[in-house]
Enzyme design. Sequence first.
Site, PDB file in Angstrom:
ATOM      1  CG  ASN A   1       2.453   3.550   3.427  1.00  0.00           C
ATOM      2  OD1 ASN A   1       1.745   2.558   3.590  1.00  0.00           O
ATOM      3  ND2 ASN A   1       1.942   4.744   3.164  1.00  0.00           N
TER       4      ASN A   1
ATOM      5  CD1 TRP B   1      -1.485   1.331   1.775  1.00  0.00           C
ATOM      6  CD2 TRP B   1      -1.565   3.544   1.459  1.00  0.00           C
ATOM      7  NE1 TRP B   1      -2.594   1.800   2.425  1.00  0.00           N
ATOM      8  CE2 TRP B   1      -2.679   3.151   2.250  1.00  0.00           C
ATOM      9  CE3 TRP B   1      -1.415   4.889   1.137  1.00  0.00           C
ATOM     10  CZ2 TRP B   1      -3.623   4.073   2.708  1.00  0.00           C
ATOM     11  CZ3 TRP B   1      -2.346   5.804   1.600  1.00  0.00           C
ATOM     12  CH2 TRP B   1      -3.445   5.393   2.381  1.00  0.00           C
TER      13      TRP B   1
ATOM     14  CB  CYS C   1      -1.769  -1.776   6.424  1.00  0.00           C
ATOM     15  SG  CYS C   1      -2.837  -1.247   7.801  1.00  0.00           S
TER      16      CYS C   1
ATOM     17  CG  HIS D   1      -1.464   2.816   7.129  1.00  0.00           C
ATOM     18  ND1 HIS D   1      -2.048   1.737   6.499  1.00  0.00           N
ATOM     19  CD2 HIS D   1      -0.334   3.082   6.417  1.00  0.00           C
ATOM     20  CE1 HIS D   1      -1.319   1.377   5.462  1.00  0.00           C
ATOM     21  NE2 HIS D   1      -0.270   2.175   5.388  1.00  0.00           N
TER      22      HIS D   1
ATOM     23  CD  GLN E   1      -3.048  -1.961   2.709  1.00  0.00           C
ATOM     24  OE1 GLN E   1      -2.121  -1.286   3.140  1.00  0.00           O
ATOM     25  NE2 GLN E   1      -4.232  -2.000   3.291  1.00  0.00           N
TER      26      GLN E   1
END
Length: 669
Positions: free
Chosen positions: A282, A284, A105, A258, A99
């Site tokens: 995740n 990220w 997200c 998130h 990300q």
Amino acid sequence: MLSPHSSRRLGQDWETTGTAGNLQSLKKFNNQDFSRLRASCLSQGLLFEDDTFPAHVSSIGPNLLPESKLWLIQWKRPTELQGNPHLIVDGASRFDIMQGEIGDCWMLAALGSLTLRKQLDNVLPRDQGFQNDYAGIFHFRFWHFGEWVDVVIDDRLPVLNGRYLSVHPRTSNEFWPSLLEKAYAKLRGSYQNLHGGYLSDALVDFTGGVQVQFSLKDPPSELEEILKAADRSRCLMGCSTSGQLRNIELRNGIVQGHAYTVTGATKIRYKNGWEHIIRIWNPWGHGEWKGPWSDDSPEWDYVEPKCREELCRQKEDGEFWMACKDFQQHFSWLYICNSTPTFLDFGDQNHTRWSMDKHICQRSQVLSTGRSNYSSGAHSRNPQYFFKVTDSDTKSYNVVISLIQKYADNTLDAQKFKIGFLIFRENSKVLKQDFSLARDVTNYFILSPGTYAVLPVTSENQHFEFLLRIFLKNQDYNEKPNYLPSPVLPKEEPRVNQDSSYKTIFLRYANQGSAIDASQLHQLLNEEVLQDEMASLGGRFSFDSCRGILALMDLNSNGQLTLQEFGSLWRCLAKYADIFKREDRSRSGFLDASELKSAIRAAGLPANQQLLRLLALRYSDAAGRIGLSDFICCLLRLETMTYAFQNLAEGGTQLSMTAMEWLTLVMYS
């Protein structure tokens, strides 16, 4: 009292259809034709520039960044950012995604699940890239309010201070995540409209499926079973955390406000009992849970080594395991999406099926007010959509209602209404109702047999356009009352039936060679034959089964298939895939014993009851169902062995067995 005839009268200005959009008949977003635009650019030696989504701050949005930063944004093509850009490097995976500055997200979590379930090809066409016919133009497909749309973009990406403003890939020269994100931003109006959103919306936009949200603060008692059923049926899954402050990582590694992807759910032996654990990723690309069942936690010391090795990656990639009880404590919502709500089939020993009716509003209507001031006579002024429940099992969920409102101009700042639906039974008052300010209001019910009506409503007494879908479980598909729409599931022509394309596909996987081996065939079958989610429900082709397929078609006995041999195989695949989809009338992704019998008959092959029983034992799962990959292996072997017997008999070979005895011998071995 409900009147079946009023359904016709009140619905005459509305379009009703049983399909869910078609990837073969795409709507062109902004009326842009990818093939024509690319051909024009190539003929003129130009790189495409998209005037409908320009390299300008208007495409970013005025409120995403401070004005001083907005005007510092540069737009660069991948060819300017990397010396050797590729669309995809070594296959597409959730681990390709990291990300960027934009808070999308929710979209990336859905995209991660899409790659996990091997459904990316529905969104990302493979007829484009940087190596051949590159003209700075790409296109992507999304499901938008009941139909698939093709979105064309140029490949100029926003860069701020030398860093991607948007998502960036883990591999520096792989650009499919960034380009797909840009296309989705165009569909929704701007990059700013990706900064905060609903994971449920993205799951539907990427698949055209039905999504259900489960509150983890008040979860259904069967949550663990729902998770495992969803994982078994290869549903897309995501989850989210709450929190006033977004993107704040807590000490335990969980990020507040998130969205994550749920990538697995299983039950494993732990000490003297069992533990339900959930695998989560995740977007990220880093930042993992640090509690029990995390990568280095002591809980894994009490798990059988083989199981531990299979489940643990031991890699900092943003993916982690956690116990189901911790999952419920630290996350707020679970989202599950699939073409039909198979995740509600947990504990179902009969493996029943789901059908769907779809109703699209073609023009705005003033609908009755909602929960607070609904009048008893309002249903006479509103469209009614009837359905009939025939399932007598009232212990399991058997009806799912999904209502989607269409935002004006498809922008997030457009006016939204609190929408919902009311469910009536004949001679009854309102039985069920559900309302929300969200784009998508979906809920699941246990309804006893009878005839019901759904009324879409809004609490604002305002005009709004909607898409209503009614999913029914365990229906009698031969029953077609004259006042009820026939429950029909989406139908798509099998992609494998494009016989003229087999040479192109062969050359793509032959690595410039003149033949393909078992490993290349393994990759080809899983990527080309099992492209859509329904086809892959029954599981992927194993490497061992691909070696068996190759052996059946390998006339030269050299462990490889020539183009001619592959052509014969491809025609068989087309035939079997077409038969499978015709016989799988419920679109469950499986054939039961009776459907297998009908499919074998449709293929013109012999089979008696004893042989059918052995085929079911040899090729079906524990529930007696056969998926597409196993069906193909079964039919290919059955047809080959049938011809082998005929050739032996016609060649004068003395055979002391009948054709059925021969097939019984070779098909179960």
